[in-house]
Design an enzyme around this catalytic site. Structure first.
Site, PDB file in Angstrom:
ATOM      1  N   HIS A   2      55.396  24.080  99.340  1.00  0.00           N
ATOM      2  CA  HIS A   2      54.552  22.900  99.169  1.00  0.00           C
ATOM      3  C   HIS A   2      53.243  23.063  99.943  1.00  0.00           C
ATOM      4  O   HIS A   2      53.238  23.439 101.105  1.00  0.00           O
ATOM      5  CB  HIS A   2      55.302  21.658  99.675  1.00  0.00           C
ATOM      6  CG  HIS A   2      54.576  20.376  99.441  1.00  0.00           C
ATOM      7  ND1 HIS A   2      54.611  19.705  98.246  1.00  0.00           N
ATOM      8  CD2 HIS A   2      53.781  19.628 100.253  1.00  0.00           C
ATOM      9  CE1 HIS A   2      53.891  18.612  98.318  1.00  0.00           C
ATOM     10  NE2 HIS A   2      53.365  18.544  99.522  1.00  0.00           N
ATOM     11  N   SER A   6      49.414  17.022  96.899  1.00  0.00           N
ATOM     12  CA  SER A   6      50.513  16.287  97.510  1.00  0.00           C
ATOM     13  C   SER A   6      50.320  14.776  97.280  1.00  0.00           C
ATOM     14  O   SER A   6      50.310  14.330  96.139  1.00  0.00           O
ATOM     15  CB  SER A   6      50.624  16.639  98.990  1.00  0.00           C
ATOM     16  OG  SER A   6      51.848  16.211  99.524  1.00  0.00           O
ATOM     17  N   ASP A  33      59.147  24.709  96.637  1.00  0.00           N
ATOM     18  CA  ASP A  33      58.831  23.356  97.111  1.00  0.00           C
ATOM     19  C   ASP A  33      60.016  22.429  96.861  1.00  0.00           C
ATOM     20  O   ASP A  33      60.578  22.397  95.760  1.00  0.00           O
ATOM     21  CB  ASP A  33      57.590  22.853  96.363  1.00  0.00           C
ATOM     22  CG  ASP A  33      57.069  21.525  96.865  1.00  0.00           C
ATOM     23  OD1 ASP A  33      57.676  20.916  97.767  1.00  0.00           O
ATOM     24  OD2 ASP A  33      56.033  21.084  96.324  1.00  0.00           O
TER      25      ASP A  33
END
Length: 336
Positions: free
Chosen positions: A304, A171, A274
């Site tokens: 995600h 991320s 995601d």
């Protein structure tokens, strides 16, 4: 005479994580981990040694060194430098979920893993986190030099193959990986005698003013929504910056061209469900069009951050296998 100034009020409310007040005060809540806590297999916890060391005394920043059994008996192993996620505003290598991921990488790749903290926004807005990542890489360089001189951290001296260093993160950590790669490839960050053999951004946190298809059409994920993503950028970017800022959008109108930048080989992992999926896919396609070595792996049915949400699930098993293949056979033989 009493002041007539209004009392500070909340301008950004990040739920269980933090609040930003109008006077710049940041209130951080102590117990902000809303992720399901992983159950560590006892054998894994017992097999991998780990310790925390300071890499930047001035800022009090630490990283966690993981050493698997094969390193303990003297085998030199690749080094995986890892940066945790959290939208640049939350998270730490100490969080149980990131700790579990790094234990897996250390044991199953296997590799010596260095999981690093960095300064968080909004107290320290970008590029603070990217500068700290560069400091981590410089620390690794200094360790390689010290080992060459017969000194340095004893675990790294015994176990680390500094000619096979990989940089990864999830991320926001994936966004950090991109910035490290650009600094390396443009000569802004020099780490000789260390050789970076590849970079592995996992579901990287990128953005832009124009919505991608997945941002516009996908339903919110269990731990990432579009408003939350936008809020993260408001907290992390310099005040007044838009999501087309170069530190958010690698291909925005003001972003530097990457054509002449000698990026290390990349393995980019995206999740099918995601919101940020299309940005990761576009990132790989643009790099390939420039002639860069960039591999894309998409995990069907995943959202995600699935790896740190469920480190020991089936998808996590496959992710570890994908990264292992890259580290031990898929990366270029021309590291930088």
């Amino acid at each position: 005479m009493a002041s007539s100034a209004p009392a500070p009020h909340v301008v950004e409310d990040c739920g269980p994580n933090l609040q930003l007040l109008s006077d710049g005060t940041v209130i951080r809540l102590a117990d902000y981990n809303i992720l399901p806590l992983p159950v560590l297999p006892p054998a894994l916890s017992a097999a991998v040694q780990w310790k925390d060391v300071v890499y930047d005394a001035g800022s009090g920043l630490k990283l966690r060194v993981y050493r698997p059994p094969r390193a303990v008996i003297g085998e030199k192993l690749p080094v995986l430098v890892y940066f945790h996620g959290g939208g640049y505003a939350i998270g730490s290598f100490e969080m149980e979920n990131f700790h579990a991921c790094c234990l897996r990488f250390a044991y199953e790749l296997p590799a010596v893993v260095l999981s690093a903290d960095y300064r968080l926004a909004p107290e320290h807005r970008l590029p603070a986190a990217h500068d700290d990542a560069a400091s981590v890489m410089s620390w690794v360089r200094d360790q390689a030099v010290a080992v060459g001189d017969g000194a340095g951290d004893p675990w790294l001296a015994e176990s680390a193959h500094f000619g096979r260093v990989f940089v990864s993160g999830d991320s926001a950590g994936g966004g950090i990986v991109h910035q490290v790669a650009v600094r390396l490839g443009s000569g802004l960050l020099v780490v000789d005698p260390v050789r970076v053999a590849g970079c592995v951004p996992l579901f990287p946190y990128f953005g832009g003013e124009e919505r991608s298809r997945s941002e516009a059409e996908y339903p919110p994920g269990p731990y990432l929504t579009l408003p939350l993503s936008d809020q993260g950028w408001r907290l992390a970017l310099p005040p007044g910056a838009t999501r087309d800022h170069p530190l958010c959008n690698p291909f925005g109108p003001e972003s530097p061209a990457l054509d002449a930048v000698a990026l290390p080989p990349l393995l980019v992992v995206v999740s099918q469900l995601d919101l940020l999926r299309d940005r990761g896919v576009d990132y790989v396609e643009r790099l390939r069009a420039m002639g860069k070595t960039a591999e894309l792996v998409e995990f069907e049915g995943q959202h995600h951050g699935f790896f740190y949400i469920e480190p020991f699930g089936d998808a996590g098993d496959e992710l570890v296998r994908v990264v292992k293949r890259f580290v031990y056979g898929g990366a270029s033989s021309k590291p930088i």
